[in-house]
Write a protein that holds these residues in place. Structure first.
Motif, short mmCIF file in Angstrom:
data_model
loop_
_atom_site.label_atom_id
_atom_site.label_comp_id
_atom_site.label_asym_id
_atom_site.label_seq_id
_atom_site.Cartn_x
_atom_site.Cartn_y
_atom_site.Cartn_z
N VAL A 1 -19.20 8.13 -22.42
CA VAL A 1 -18.14 8.12 -21.41
C VAL A 1 -17.95 6.70 -20.91
CG1 VAL A 1 -19.80 8.73 -19.58
CG2 VAL A 1 -17.35 9.08 -19.20
N VAL A 2 -16.70 6.34 -20.63
CA VAL A 2 -16.37 5.01 -20.12
C VAL A 2 -15.54 5.16 -18.84
CG1 VAL A 2 -15.02 2.91 -20.56
CG2 VAL A 2 -16.46 3.85 -22.36
N THR A 3 -15.87 4.37 -17.84
CA THR A 3 -15.08 4.31 -16.62
C THR A 3 -14.00 3.25 -16.76
OG1 THR A 3 -16.85 5.08 -15.16
CG2 THR A 3 -15.12 3.75 -14.17
N VAL A 4 -12.76 3.63 -16.47
CA VAL A 4 -11.63 2.71 -16.54
C VAL A 4 -11.26 2.32 -15.11
CG1 VAL A 4 -9.25 2.38 -17.31
CG2 VAL A 4 -10.82 3.81 -18.65
N ALA A 5 -11.63 1.12 -14.71
CA ALA A 5 -11.39 0.63 -13.36
C ALA A 5 -10.57 -0.65 -13.40
CB ALA A 5 -12.71 0.40 -12.62
N THR A 6 -9.61 -0.68 -14.31
CA THR A 6 -8.75 -1.84 -14.53
C THR A 6 -7.44 -1.67 -13.75
OG1 THR A 6 -7.88 -0.73 -16.48
CG2 THR A 6 -9.71 -2.24 -16.82
N PRO A 7 -6.59 -2.71 -13.68
CA PRO A 7 -5.28 -2.56 -13.03
C PRO A 7 -4.47 -1.41 -13.63
CG PRO A 7 -5.76 -4.87 -13.33
CD PRO A 7 -6.85 -4.12 -14.05
N ASN A 8 -3.61 -0.83 -12.81
CA ASN A 8 -2.91 0.42 -13.14
C ASN A 8 -2.21 0.41 -14.49
OD1 ASN A 8 -3.74 1.12 -10.59
ND2 ASN A 8 -1.72 1.03 -9.66
N PHE A 9 -1.56 -0.71 -14.83
CA PHE A 9 -0.72 -0.75 -16.03
C PHE A 9 -1.51 -0.55 -17.31
CE2 PHE A 9 -2.31 -5.04 -16.06
CZ PHE A 9 -2.28 -5.44 -17.38
N SER A 10 -2.83 -0.77 -17.27
CA SER A 10 -3.63 -0.66 -18.48
C SER A 10 -4.34 0.68 -18.61
CB SER A 10 -4.66 -1.80 -18.53
OG SER A 10 -5.50 -1.76 -17.40
N HIS A 11 -4.25 1.55 -17.60
CA HIS A 11 -4.96 2.84 -17.65
C HIS A 11 -4.57 3.66 -18.87
CE1 HIS A 11 -5.71 3.04 -12.99
NE2 HIS A 11 -6.30 2.01 -13.58
N GLN B 1 -5.28 -8.68 -5.42
CA GLN B 1 -4.18 -8.24 -4.56
C GLN B 1 -2.84 -8.41 -5.26
OE1 GLN B 1 -3.86 -6.58 -1.92
NE2 GLN B 1 -1.66 -6.86 -1.67
N LYS B 2 -2.66 -9.49 -5.98
CA LYS B 2 -1.36 -9.80 -6.58
C LYS B 2 -0.89 -8.72 -7.54
CE LYS B 2 -1.70 -14.86 -6.21
NZ LYS B 2 -1.86 -16.13 -6.97
N TRP B 3 -1.80 -8.18 -8.36
CA TRP B 3 -1.34 -7.17 -9.33
C TRP B 3 -0.91 -5.89 -8.63
CZ3 TRP B 3 -3.25 -2.35 -9.71
CH2 TRP B 3 -4.59 -2.09 -9.38
N ARG B 4 -1.47 -5.62 -7.43
CA ARG B 4 -1.12 -4.40 -6.71
C ARG B 4 0.30 -4.43 -6.14
NH1 ARG B 4 -6.74 -4.51 -6.05
NH2 ARG B 4 -7.71 -2.45 -6.21
N THR B 5 0.87 -5.60 -5.99
CA THR B 5 2.22 -5.71 -5.42
C THR B 5 3.25 -6.16 -6.46
OG1 THR B 5 1.69 -7.96 -4.64
CG2 THR B 5 1.36 -6.15 -3.10
N ASN B 6 2.89 -6.04 -7.72
CA ASN B 6 3.80 -6.37 -8.82
C ASN B 6 4.13 -5.08 -9.56
OD1 ASN B 6 5.03 -7.16 -11.21
ND2 ASN B 6 3.64 -8.87 -11.58
N PRO B 7 5.40 -4.67 -9.60
CA PRO B 7 5.76 -3.40 -10.26
C PRO B 7 5.32 -3.33 -11.72
CG PRO B 7 7.59 -4.22 -8.96
CD PRO B 7 6.57 -5.31 -8.97
N LYS B 8 5.25 -4.46 -12.40
CA LYS B 8 4.86 -4.45 -13.81
C LYS B 8 3.41 -4.05 -14.00
CE LYS B 8 8.20 -7.94 -15.33
NZ LYS B 8 8.37 -9.27 -15.97
N THR B 9 2.57 -4.36 -13.02
CA THR B 9 1.14 -4.08 -13.14
C THR B 9 0.67 -2.95 -12.24
OG1 THR B 9 0.77 -5.91 -11.58
CG2 THR B 9 0.46 -6.38 -13.93
N SER B 10 1.38 -2.71 -11.14
CA SER B 10 1.00 -1.66 -10.21
C SER B 10 1.69 -0.35 -10.49
CB SER B 10 1.30 -2.10 -8.77
OG SER B 10 0.96 -1.10 -7.84
N GLY B 11 2.92 -0.43 -11.03
CA GLY B 11 3.73 0.76 -11.20
C GLY B 11 4.77 0.85 -10.10
N PRO B 12 5.36 2.03 -9.88
CA PRO B 12 6.49 2.15 -8.96
C PRO B 12 6.13 2.19 -7.49
CG PRO B 12 6.00 4.27 -9.94
CD PRO B 12 5.11 3.27 -10.62
N THR B 13 4.82 2.13 -7.16
CA THR B 13 4.41 2.16 -5.75
C THR B 13 3.25 1.19 -5.52
OG1 THR B 13 2.70 3.87 -6.01
CG2 THR B 13 4.97 4.63 -5.63
#
Length: 332
Positions: A15-25, A116-128
């Motif tokens: 099993v692997v834990t995926v704790a990367t930025p949203n866009f890569s999940h 913090q930066k990736w969380r406020t970028n739609p390309k990496t965070s998603g629509p929210t």
């Protein structure tokens, strides 16, 4: 390469834990499942319900588990609330009042960290931003406590007080109408200046109310109409069996987030073990936040965005949505 090489090993990881930025999940989770490796993934799970459905079907074909880290639902008194609702101690549920806020993004992003930066970028965070980052915790926990209730309509009003974050929100309010006539109110924010980070859950019934906060996780406020208010403490024998079953420390010692996360990982590990052994009977009644829970969180986010982008209007929640596996097993 890492996944491919591990999959070749007789003693490779299970099993692997995926704790990367949203866009890569999505990409990482799909690659792990295709290689025969179970997954524990951060939330929000993916960007769209369609991606969730695809991964859910892949996990089913491969006979693998996808766990989702809704880490706050391992607290014993969360399960106490769910048991009290299920046993009718609150009466018919009328209101759900939910809050998860902090002030750590009250300033601008001029000196923001990369995290913090990736969380406020739609390309990496998603629509929210905050709806997905912390609001999904509120929604999932409310589903766990209120498994018999479904949202029929919701209205989302979201703001970008730091304009550079637009179109992603750093504050949002969500109103909800449930299928039993109950109403819900949710406030999520990362610009609640001075607030160090707090969650509050209040469930109001026709007979009584309960309220729990993660800042005092060892206490549950229980208020019965016409009676003095009382504070219930974790680990005490007067609590319901469902709460005592997940208590790790006992009444004299305060349980924290680490203990709650330990419960979440234990439940996912038990699901993986059962899947490996082919014990579908165990899985049918086992509580853990899985792919269905992650999918429902993304479905809720899609409805919030649809409402907010249409001018903060009421929108119908997907009537075809099914309850999460975790809440279905609570009913069982």
């Amino acid at each position: 390469t890492l996944i491919a090489e591990e999959a070749k090993r007789d003693d490779g990881v299970e099993v692997v834990t995926v704790a990367t930025p949203n866009f890569s999940h999505y990409e990482i989770t799909k690659a792990l499942l295709e290689a025969g490796i179970h997954v524990i993934c951060e939330k929000p799970l993916f960007f769209t319900v369609a991606e969730c459905d695809e991964i859910g079907a892949l996990a089913e074909r491969k006979g693998l588990i996808v766990g989702v880290t809704y880490g706050f639902t391992g607290h014993p008194l969360v399960h106490q609330m769910a048991a009290m609702v299920r046993k009718g101690m609150l009466g018919e549920i009328r209101m759900a009042d939910l809050q998860y806020t902090h002030g750590f993004n009250a300033g601008d992003d001029a000196n923001a960290s990369e995290a913090q930066k990736w969380r406020t970028n739609p390309k990496t965070s998603g629509p929210t931003f905050v709806l997905g980052d912390i609001g999904t915790h509120l929604y999932y926990l409310s589903e766990m406590v209120l498994p018999h209730m479904r949202i029929e309509r919701l209205l989302c009003d979201r703001q970008s007080f730091i304009k550079s974050r637009a179109p992603l929100e750093d504050n949002a309010y969500v109103l909800a109408h449930y299928d039993n006539g109950a109403v819900g109110r949710l406030w999520v924010s990362s610009v609640n200046a001075g607030n160090m980070g707090s969650q509050r859950y209040r469930f109001v019934g026709s007979k009584a109310s309960v309220e729990w906060t993660d800042s005092h996780p060892d206490q549950l406020i229980y208020e019965v109409q016409g009676e003095p208010g009382r504070i219930l403490h974790h680990g005490m024998p007067y609590l319901e069996a469902e709460s005592l079953a997940v208590d790790r420390m006992g009444a004299l010692h305060t349980e924290g987030l680490g203990d709650s996360w330990a419960n979440i990982y234990l439940w996912i590990a038990q699901a993986i073990d059962a899947k490996i052994r082919g014990d579908e009977a165990f899985l049918a009644t086992h509580h853990y936040p899985g792919i269905d829970a992650g999918t429902e969180g993304v479905r809720w986010l899609e409805a919030c965005v649809r409402s907010a982008d249409a001018g903060s209007v009421w929108v119908d929640y997907d009537p075809a949505a099914t309850r999460t596996k975790s809440t279905e097993t609570q009913d069982a």
